[in-house]
Design a protein around this motif. Structure first.
Motif, short mmCIF file in Angstrom:
data_model
loop_
_atom_site.label_atom_id
_atom_site.label_comp_id
_atom_site.label_asym_id
_atom_site.label_seq_id
_atom_site.Cartn_x
_atom_site.Cartn_y
_atom_site.Cartn_z
N ARG A 267 -12.99 -8.49 -3.12
CA ARG A 267 -12.57 -7.49 -2.16
C ARG A 267 -11.51 -6.63 -2.83
NH1 ARG A 267 -11.83 -7.43 3.80
NH2 ARG A 267 -9.91 -6.30 4.22
N LYS B 1 -2.36 6.27 16.74
CA LYS B 1 -2.28 6.15 18.20
C LYS B 1 -1.29 7.16 18.77
CE LYS B 1 -2.89 1.18 18.50
NZ LYS B 1 -2.41 -0.01 19.20
N TYR C 39 -2.20 -14.67 5.49
CA TYR C 39 -3.21 -15.25 4.61
C TYR C 39 -2.84 -16.63 4.05
CZ TYR C 39 -4.02 -10.25 4.70
OH TYR C 39 -4.17 -8.95 5.09
N SER D 16 -6.81 2.22 4.95
CA SER D 16 -5.83 1.17 4.70
C SER D 16 -6.58 -0.15 4.56
CB SER D 16 -4.86 1.09 5.88
OG SER D 16 -4.05 -0.06 5.73
N CYS D 17 -6.25 -0.91 3.51
CA CYS D 17 -7.05 -2.10 3.26
C CYS D 17 -6.67 -3.24 4.18
CB CYS D 17 -6.94 -2.53 1.80
SG CYS D 17 -5.42 -3.41 1.38
N GLY D 18 -5.48 -3.16 4.78
CA GLY D 18 -5.07 -4.19 5.72
C GLY D 18 -4.23 -5.28 5.10
N TRP D 19 -3.98 -5.15 3.81
CA TRP D 19 -3.25 -6.21 3.11
C TRP D 19 -1.81 -6.34 3.62
CZ3 TRP D 19 -4.34 -9.95 -0.41
CH2 TRP D 19 -3.28 -10.50 -1.11
N CYS D 20 -1.06 -5.25 3.61
CA CYS D 20 0.36 -5.40 3.91
C CYS D 20 0.70 -4.83 5.28
CB CYS D 20 1.23 -4.78 2.82
SG CYS D 20 1.23 -3.00 2.81
N GLU E 260 -8.72 -5.64 10.41
CA GLU E 260 -8.93 -6.82 9.57
C GLU E 260 -8.68 -8.10 10.35
OE1 GLU E 260 -7.50 -7.75 5.14
OE2 GLU E 260 -6.02 -8.19 6.66
N ASN F 162 1.37 -4.87 17.79
CA ASN F 162 0.06 -5.27 18.33
C ASN F 162 0.02 -6.74 18.73
OD1 ASN F 162 -1.71 -3.04 18.47
ND2 ASN F 162 -1.71 -2.95 16.24
N VAL G 90 -0.65 -12.50 12.07
CA VAL G 90 0.26 -11.61 11.35
C VAL G 90 -0.28 -11.30 9.94
CG1 VAL G 90 2.29 -12.32 12.63
CG2 VAL G 90 1.72 -13.50 10.50
N ARG G 91 -1.49 -11.74 9.65
CA ARG G 91 -2.14 -11.49 8.36
C ARG G 91 -1.28 -11.92 7.17
NH1 ARG G 91 -4.05 -9.14 13.05
NH2 ARG G 91 -6.12 -8.33 12.75
N ARG H 283 -11.08 -12.47 4.25
CA ARG H 283 -10.66 -11.33 5.04
C ARG H 283 -11.91 -10.55 5.43
NH1 ARG H 283 -7.85 -11.94 0.49
NH2 ARG H 283 -5.72 -12.60 0.85
N ILE H 284 -12.03 -10.26 6.68
CA ILE H 284 -13.20 -9.56 7.14
C ILE H 284 -12.74 -8.23 7.74
CG2 ILE H 284 -15.32 -9.79 8.50
CD1 ILE H 284 -14.94 -12.23 6.78
N PHE H 285 -13.48 -7.20 7.54
CA PHE H 285 -13.17 -5.83 7.98
C PHE H 285 -11.93 -5.31 7.25
CE2 PHE H 285 -14.86 -7.82 12.06
CZ PHE H 285 -16.16 -7.66 11.65
N ARG H 286 -11.44 -4.16 7.72
CA ARG H 286 -10.44 -3.45 6.91
C ARG H 286 -9.34 -2.91 7.81
NH1 ARG H 286 -13.05 1.01 3.10
NH2 ARG H 286 -12.75 2.42 4.85
N GLY H 287 -8.19 -2.68 7.21
CA GLY H 287 -7.10 -2.03 7.92
C GLY H 287 -6.68 -2.80 9.16
N ALA H 288 -6.37 -2.05 10.24
CA ALA H 288 -5.89 -2.69 11.45
C ALA H 288 -6.97 -3.56 12.09
CB ALA H 288 -5.42 -1.63 12.44
N ASN I 223 -3.81 -2.89 20.43
CA ASN I 223 -5.21 -3.18 20.11
C ASN I 223 -5.56 -4.51 20.74
OD1 ASN I 223 -5.06 -0.96 18.49
ND2 ASN I 223 -4.86 -2.10 16.58
N ALA J 273 2.36 -9.62 1.04
CA ALA J 273 1.62 -8.95 2.10
C ALA J 273 2.49 -8.66 3.33
CB ALA J 273 0.41 -9.78 2.50
N ARG K 239 -0.93 -1.35 7.16
CA ARG K 239 -1.96 -1.72 8.13
C ARG K 239 -1.55 -1.35 9.55
NH1 ARG K 239 -1.70 -7.01 7.60
NH2 ARG K 239 -0.22 -7.18 9.29
#
Lengths: 424, 741
Positions: A185, A358, B153, A342-346, B177, B96, B150-151, B170-175, B131, B47, A350
């Motif tokens: 990924r 929003k 991981y 945004s990849c969502g990592w940090c 995820e 969120n 809180v991601r 990790r599945i999907f992306r961004g918010a 969300n 992260a 994210r």
């Protein structure tokens, strides 16, 4: 002054992708010369040229090359970053589409300079139609002995593999690119260590942009000093700019570094459409601060001058906006892009980009308040400099700059708020 | 060695080994740095961005979880800038995050709550909808609420790095995820060992155990640290109870031999203690039917019958314990048989005769902590992944963190063989003695042994070379090594030990107290005694064993030949149903005691529940019987006093007391180590008989060992664990019907 065609010199020739055309116009002579030079001499020449990374960061290329530990027992890799995804930028696409051999020659010289025997072109997935162009060119080069074992009798060996991405903007970031290339990924790695030391499969890896590598043959053939004098003292050579937006003649133009921005817009671009007035320019692709007409007038297209007016040269995607543009909408459009990518990592990138979208939505719907604008500013502070990779920062810079330079486009959309009792 | 560097944190001079992570240096020195994604022993993530600090000469705030300390580093962790950044991160996370703390199982033990509490008001005043996402059931054991996530991981990394299962991603992306298995959106479920480690490390209430959700608030539950009673590793765990009911098992922040590690059985396999099926009264067979009676009647009946049978022939009464009993119960049982009934027929039902191992031991047993530091590991048989999960974890750790060489000889393609082994000799079933002989014998016979084991002679040579190249060798012996082979395996170390080579052992017995009950004098002679049932032996007192479930009809027939069968157990088991009298006993959660694990460590079993008051600990039932029979065997009135007797009578346990155990948690018993020099020829001739038994018609078992083949097996206890029964019963039925396992 006008365009200085170095990289784009062959673009208008018939059959420009063919190796015959390339050879007829001086192609692969730089390689022959380079293979007779030592690795140090090549790196020194590139250092002299003041060539800086054309992908956006503008890091001195020769210096980057010198970071690769050539004495390491591990294999070294060269990766060409062709994941051109920066909104407003489409120069690499032309370089590959019109003159693939120029890139291949640059890659062979670069690989030789760092001692790599395998290299990759990580190409943006949407550029699928370029893969065939590149692969045909690689085949031609291999057939003529420019690739493969014992290149031109020098015992140097190199092969190039074209690898398409799968459509993520973040994979243009060099460490995310390497992750993706490894089959994982794509999200950015922790730096240091930098790819030059620990890169692809844990081995020393040089990652360079298409345009950077395409400039290498010219530097080798005509010398670093020659290349440098084309541009400014610190930003050598020429650069391609993708001119888009409200100009009469949008397109890719190659000019010397330090070329005045307004001249590019007015002469190459044929001026603002319909004779309207200029309102704003994003000079280096969507990730850089937006500037107003007054700043644009003072801005030359080199790294230092852009910095002096509070923006960056970055990838050279010049987006021009006339007086009819609503900068709020522009910014909203950009932040939607960054949220999506945004990849969502940090956490900051994210969550931050999500909240920015929003809040922009709320303001656009007409129910926004002054407090929402303050919250946006606050969010920007919260993201900038705190995210894991530059994507977070890139998302914020257009917003902060737009709100600073065009405040009325934002304030006119919101209601004043009554003071809220702040918690102690 | 690593050099020491000096750094300055908030004006304090600190010394630390060069290259250590800044956050670890700070935390060890009492400088608190908030974090979510940092976790000891896992790869850094950078992260969550909670651990941002200001380091001089760095352009931006830096994540202290990724920065390695260097000499002269000057760090600020408490400035306004840093605190503002942390608040900012909390604001984003809370943005969120549903504030459903009042119904969240993590409420009160939540790291996010703690951080928000520590940092005061965060400024967020979003007037836009959060969300919302629905909750996922990742498996019958694990639920995931993405909104609370809180991601950080941590879950993904424990699954990848510690468990080597790689079920989460990790599945999907961004918010959007989320974490989960591949295909989460298509309803795919976690294909994993269901160890629940991901739940344990989750800082918030995103990952929760299905079986304990919505059953208690953390502060409303009493937590007792005790020893798991499933396998011989003897993990420490925190048993949460509320009133008289089991709630959950947790392991957070435990510092015992297993740290926070638990397997599916450790984490989810204890709820049987509150099962509806638990026996609550003694049962007596009247008119062919077992009926509930009072204790007095049952004890009187058994005492009278035993007395009568014993009067005719003392050896006609047999006493069999179980490797699940506490040391105290086993000791009382053995003393009762030996000194009270004066019968010579007592022991336990076990498949592996470990006495042959301990009687011939030539090197000490390694603790799990020592296994982690092993340099070369030679495994002869065994599948710890499925049967001794902590041992598997420490072996994986040694390979992952220290690059230990793992040399594996096994008749099955176990997971460790497939994933961690540097060298894997896939041998014919039962050919372990041939491999052992090849390692002892001279090279000229290698071809013959190779043929017996169905490997290449070259493989045996490479194995021998790797063993002789080792500096610190750990010999792991699986349960398939038995009889004379086990004895030779125990004597094998004598040939390898030298001034330049340290050798230690690890064995993988099947039950929690296989080693302890042996020490207490319950010899593994159950199968031998079985043949005497109905002839020499007329009465049997069977404590804690369910041989009918385990071994089927042969035991059922044998038991039916007895005049009197007394069973003491938790449930009306298949065996108990045959009994004349059934005594209800206390579960491990309702009594005090000790277990001795595979590596010989004594650990406490602590009473967590009161029980109903109508069940009794095994040793107390023995006492009651002896009293009724008028027998004197040195009965004691508490587990602590029984243990004092153990310490004074059994040499390996001398000096150990409950007091010391309370302070030291796990105390390794000292085993007698034979120092006589071994002759290779003697060992080889001991192996001859075993080698002759190798069945040369057997082909290699090429089928890989399936995940869960041991972990998901339902036994007497686990089939009473509702969540496990529901999850695995259907699977077993399918397997039985299709024949595919």
């Amino acid at each position: 002054m006008a365009e200085t065609k170095i990289l784009t010199a062959r673009f208008d020739l018939p059959n420009s992708t063919s190796i015959d055309t390339y050879l007829k116009t001086g192609g692969y002579q730089a390689l022959e010369k380079a293979l007779k030079m030592t690795q140090e001499e090549i790196i020194e020449e590139v250092k002299k040229s003041a060539l800086r990374g054309r992908g956006g960061a503008g890091f001195p290329t020769g210096l980057k090359w010198s970071f690769v530990p050539r004495s390491s027992p591990k294999p070294k890799y060269l990766v060409c970053n062709a994941d051109e995804s920066e909104p407003g930028t489409c120069k690499d696409r032309y370089l590959m589409e019109k003159d693939p051999h120029q890139l291949i020659e640059g890659m062979i010289i670069s690989a030789y300079a760092i001692g790599a025997n395998l290299s990759f072109i990580y190409i943006r997935g949407e550029y699928w139609y370029l893969i065939a162009v590149l692969e045909k060119a690689i085949e031609e080069a291999r057939a003529r002995g420019y690739l493969g074992k014992n290149i031109l009798g020098s015992k140097f060996e190199l092969d190039i593999i074209v690898h398409p991405g799968a459509g993520a903007y973040i994979c243009g970031e060099e460490t995310a690119l390497l992750e993706s290339l490894e089959g994982k990924r794509g999200h950015p790695r922790i730096k240091p260590p930098f790819p030059a030391v620990v890169g692809l499969y844990g081995c020393p890896t040089l990652v360079n942009n298409v345009e950077t590598l395409s400039a290498v043959p010219h530097i080798i053939l005509k010398g670093g000093d020659w290349y440098r004098q084309l541009g400014t003292e610190k930003s050598g050579g020429t650069k391609m700019f993708s001119l888009s937006g409200h100009v009469n003649r949008p397109g890719n133009y190659e000019v010397r570094m330090g070329y005045p921005l307004m001249q590019l817009i007015n002469e190459e671009g044929g001026g603002i459409r319909d004779g309207k007035k200029l309102k704003a320019v994003i000079p280096g692709g969507s990730s850089v601060p937006i500037i107003n007409a007054e700043e644009a007038a003072r801005c030359n297209l080199d790294y230092e001058s852009c910095q002096s007016v509070g923006t960056m040269l970055a990838s050279g995607g010049v987006i021009v906006m006339d007086e009819t543009t609503d900068i709020f909408e522009t910014t909203f459009n950009l932040i939607k892009f960054y949220k999506h990518e945004s990849c969502g990592w940090c956490t900051p990138c994210r969550e931050g980009t999500d909240w920015l979208v929003k809040l922009f939505k709320k303001i656009k719907s007409g129910s926004g308040t002054q407090a929402d604008l303050e919250l946006i500013e606050r969010l920007c502070v919260n993201i900038e400099g705190r995210s894991h990779c530059p994507l977070g920062e890139a998302a914020v810079l257009p917003i902060t700059s737009a709100m600073k330079r065009f405040p009325e486009d934002f304030t006119k959309r919101v209601r004043k708020t009554l003071p809220v009792l702040q918690p102690a | 060695m690593t050099e020491t560097v000096k750094i300055k944190v908030d004006g304090r001079e600190l010394e630390a080994p060069k290259g250590k992570l800044l956050i670890e240096v700070c935390l060890e020195n009492g400088i608190d740095i908030p974090n979510f994604c940092y976790y000891p022993d896992l790869t850094p993530q950078a992260a969550c961005r909670m651990c941002l600090v200001r380091i001089e000469r760095m352009p931006k705030l830096a994540t202290s979880c990724t920065v390695q300390v260097q000499d002269g580093m000057v760090v600020t962790t408490q400035s306004e800038e840093v605190l503002e950044a942390r608040k900012g991160m909390l604001d984003l996370i809370l943005g969120n995050h549903p504030l459903d703390c009042p119904i969240c199982d993590k409420g009160g033990q939540c790291e996010l709550q703690d951080q928000v509490f520590a940092h005061g008001t965060v400024y967020g005043r979003y007037e836009v909808k959060k969300n919302d996402t629905r909750e996922w059931r990742l498996s019958p054991f694990i639920a995931y609420d993405p909104q609370r996530c809180v991601r950080c991981y941590r879950c993904i990394r424990v699954c990848d790095e510690v468990m080597d299962v790689h079920a989460l991603g990790r599945i999907f992306r961004g918010a959007k995820e989320v974490i989960g298995p591949y295909g989460i959106d298509k309803g795919y479920s976690l294909d994993c060992e269901q160890c629940g480690y991901c739940v344990e490390v989750c800082p918030v209430g995103a990952l929760l155990s299905v079986d304990s959700r919505f059953r208690s608030r953390p502060w409303d539950m009493r937590e007792t640290i005790t020893t798991c009673q499933h396998c011989a590793d003897g993990c420490q765990m925190r048993l949460g109870t509320r009133g008289s009911q089991y709630v959950r098992v947790a392991s957070k922040d435990l510092k015992g031999i297993n740290g926070e590690f638990l397997c599916i059985k450790g984490r989810y396999g204890s709820s049987y203690i509150s099962s509806e099926e638990r026996l609550d009264n003694p049962y007596l067979r009247k008119d062919g039917k077992l009926v509930e009676v009072g204790w007095e009647e049952a004890i009187k009946y058994v005492a009278a019958r035993l007395k009568a049978i014993s009067a005719e022939d003392r050896d006609a009464v047999a006493v069999l314990g179980s490797p699940r009993l506490t040391n105290e119960a086993a000791f009382a049982l053995a003393s009762f048989a030996r000194k009270g009934l004066k019968t010579s027929n007592y022991g336990q039902i076990a498949d592996v005769d470990l006495t042959r191992f301990f009687a011939n031991l030539t090197a000490p047993l390694a603790t799990h902590a020592e296994v982690k530091k092993a340099e070369t590991i030679f495994m002869l048989g065994g599948d710890p992944t499925e049967n001794n999960p902590l041992s598997a974890m420490v072996i994986r750790y040694a390979v992952r963190k220290n690059g230990a060489r793992l040399l594996m000889v096994n008749s099955r393609r176990t997971k460790i063989a497939r994933r961690q082994a540097e060298m894997f000799l896939h041998i014919r079933r039962g050919a372990e003695p041939a491999v052992l002989a090849a390692l002892i014998d001279s090279d000229e016979n290698a071809a013959r042994y190779a043929e017996l084991a169905k490997v290449k002679p070259e493989q045996l040579r490479r194995l021998g070379k790797a063993i002789s190249d080792s500096k610190r060798l750990l010999v792991v012996i699986g349960p398939e090594v038995n009889g004379a082979t086990l004895e030779v395996a125990a004597r094998f170390a004598a040939l390898l030990k030298s001034d330049s080579r340290e050798v230690k052992y690890l064995i993988l017995p099947p039950y929690n107290n296989s080693v302890g009950t042996l020490d207490m004098g319950l010899r593994p002679n159950g199968h031998e005694l079985k043949s005497l049932f109905g002839t020499k032996i007329k009465a049997l007192y069977l404590a804690g064993s369910n041989p009918v479930e385990q071994y089927g009809n042969s035991w059922k027939e044998a038991l039916s030949k007895l005049d009197l069968l007394v069973v003491a157990d938790l449930f009306m088991t298949e065996t108990a149903q045959l009994a004349d009298v059934v005594f209800p006993v206390n579960s491990f959660a309702e009594l005090d005691g000790t277990y001795t694990n595979a590596v010989g460590q004594v650990q406490r079993v602590n009473r967590a529940l009161e029980g109903t008051g109508r069940t009794r600990p095994d040793w107390m039932i023995i006492n009651m019987l002896a009293k009724e029979m008028g027998l004197e065997f040195g009965a004691r009135g508490s587990a602590a006093s029984i243990f004092r007797d153990i310490a004074s009578e059994i040499p390996a346990y001398s000096g150990i007391s409950y007091d010391r155990l309370r302070k030291e948690w796990a105390i390794q018993t000292e085993r007698k180590i034979s120092t006589t020099a071994e002759q290779p020829d003697a060992l080889l001739s001991a192996l001859k008989g075993e080698i002759a038994k190798i069945d040369l018609s057997l082909d290699l078992d090429r089928e890989p060992v399936r995940q869960g083949s041991g972990l998901f097996r339902l036994g007497t206890l686990t089939s009473r664990v509702a969540v496990m029964r529901e999850a695995f019963k259907a699977k077993e039925q399918v397997e039985e019907a299709t024949g595919v396992r």
